[in-house]
Design a protein around this motif. Structure first.
Motif, short mmCIF file in Angstrom:
data_model
loop_
_atom_site.label_atom_id
_atom_site.label_comp_id
_atom_site.label_asym_id
_atom_site.label_seq_id
_atom_site.Cartn_x
_atom_site.Cartn_y
_atom_site.Cartn_z
N GLN A 3 0.82 -1.21 0.00
CA GLN A 3 0.00 0.00 0.00
C GLN A 3 0.86 1.26 0.00
O GLN A 3 0.50 2.26 -0.63
CB GLN A 3 -0.95 0.00 1.19
N CYS A 4 1.99 1.21 0.68
CA CYS A 4 2.91 2.36 0.67
C CYS A 4 3.48 2.60 -0.72
O CYS A 4 3.61 3.74 -1.17
CB CYS A 4 4.04 2.16 1.68
N ILE A 5 3.81 1.51 -1.41
CA ILE A 5 4.31 1.63 -2.78
C ILE A 5 3.24 2.21 -3.70
O ILE A 5 3.52 3.08 -4.53
CB ILE A 5 4.81 0.25 -3.29
N MET A 57 0.75 4.16 -2.79
CA MET A 57 0.58 5.57 -2.45
C MET A 57 1.70 6.43 -3.05
O MET A 57 1.46 7.53 -3.54
CB MET A 57 0.54 5.75 -0.93
N GLY A 58 2.92 5.90 -3.02
CA GLY A 58 4.04 6.60 -3.66
C GLY A 58 3.83 6.74 -5.16
O GLY A 58 4.11 7.80 -5.75
N PHE A 59 3.31 5.69 -5.79
CA PHE A 59 3.03 5.73 -7.22
C PHE A 59 1.94 6.76 -7.53
O PHE A 59 2.01 7.46 -8.54
CB PHE A 59 2.63 4.35 -7.72
N ILE A 113 1.39 9.54 -5.87
CA ILE A 113 2.02 10.86 -5.77
C ILE A 113 2.85 11.16 -7.00
O ILE A 113 2.79 12.26 -7.56
CB ILE A 113 2.86 10.95 -4.47
N VAL A 114 3.59 10.16 -7.48
CA VAL A 114 4.40 10.34 -8.69
C VAL A 114 3.51 10.62 -9.89
O VAL A 114 3.81 11.49 -10.72
CB VAL A 114 5.30 9.10 -8.93
N CYS A 115 2.40 9.90 -10.01
CA CYS A 115 1.47 10.13 -11.12
C CYS A 115 0.87 11.53 -11.07
O CYS A 115 0.76 12.21 -12.09
CB CYS A 115 0.35 9.10 -11.11
N TYR A 127 -3.23 6.40 -12.87
CA TYR A 127 -3.59 6.91 -11.55
C TYR A 127 -4.93 6.29 -11.10
O TYR A 127 -5.07 5.84 -9.98
CB TYR A 127 -3.69 8.44 -11.59
#
Length: 93
Positions: A5-7, A9-11, A13-15, A35
């Motif tokens: 889930q952290c990965i 969420m990071g993705f 933010i990057v998107c 996204y």
């Protein structure tokens, strides 16, 4: 919150950041699709499958189709046949 889930969420933010800085409209629509798909996976992880289905159908499906048709109508994207046809016509001349 798990590592997966952290990965995700990071993705997200990057998107969100990359769609803001993208200059190509087609790339922006594709990033928006990814996204929405990642967001639907997060909804499944949060045990809310009804929201996940809605996000996948509306966010990645219907909205993206509307964006693609709009880009085609304003001639921001062209079909590959048209490009190849124009190149072949230029070579014959």
């Amino acid at each position: 919150m798990t590592l997966f889930q952290c990965i995700l969420m990071g993705f997200l933010i990057v998107c969100a950041i990359s769609v803001s800085f993208s200059k190509n409209l087609l790339n922006s629509v594709l990033i928006y699709m990814s996204y929405s798909l990642v967001m639907s996976i997060i909804w499944v992880c949060l045990q809310s499958p009804d929201l996940a289905i809605t996000e996948a159908a509306v966010g990645a499906g219907v909205t993206s189709i509307l964006f693609f048709s709009t880009l085609k109508k304003i001639k921001a994207i062209q079909i590959e046949k048209d490009k190849n046809g124009q190149k072949e016509a230029e070579k014959d001349e």
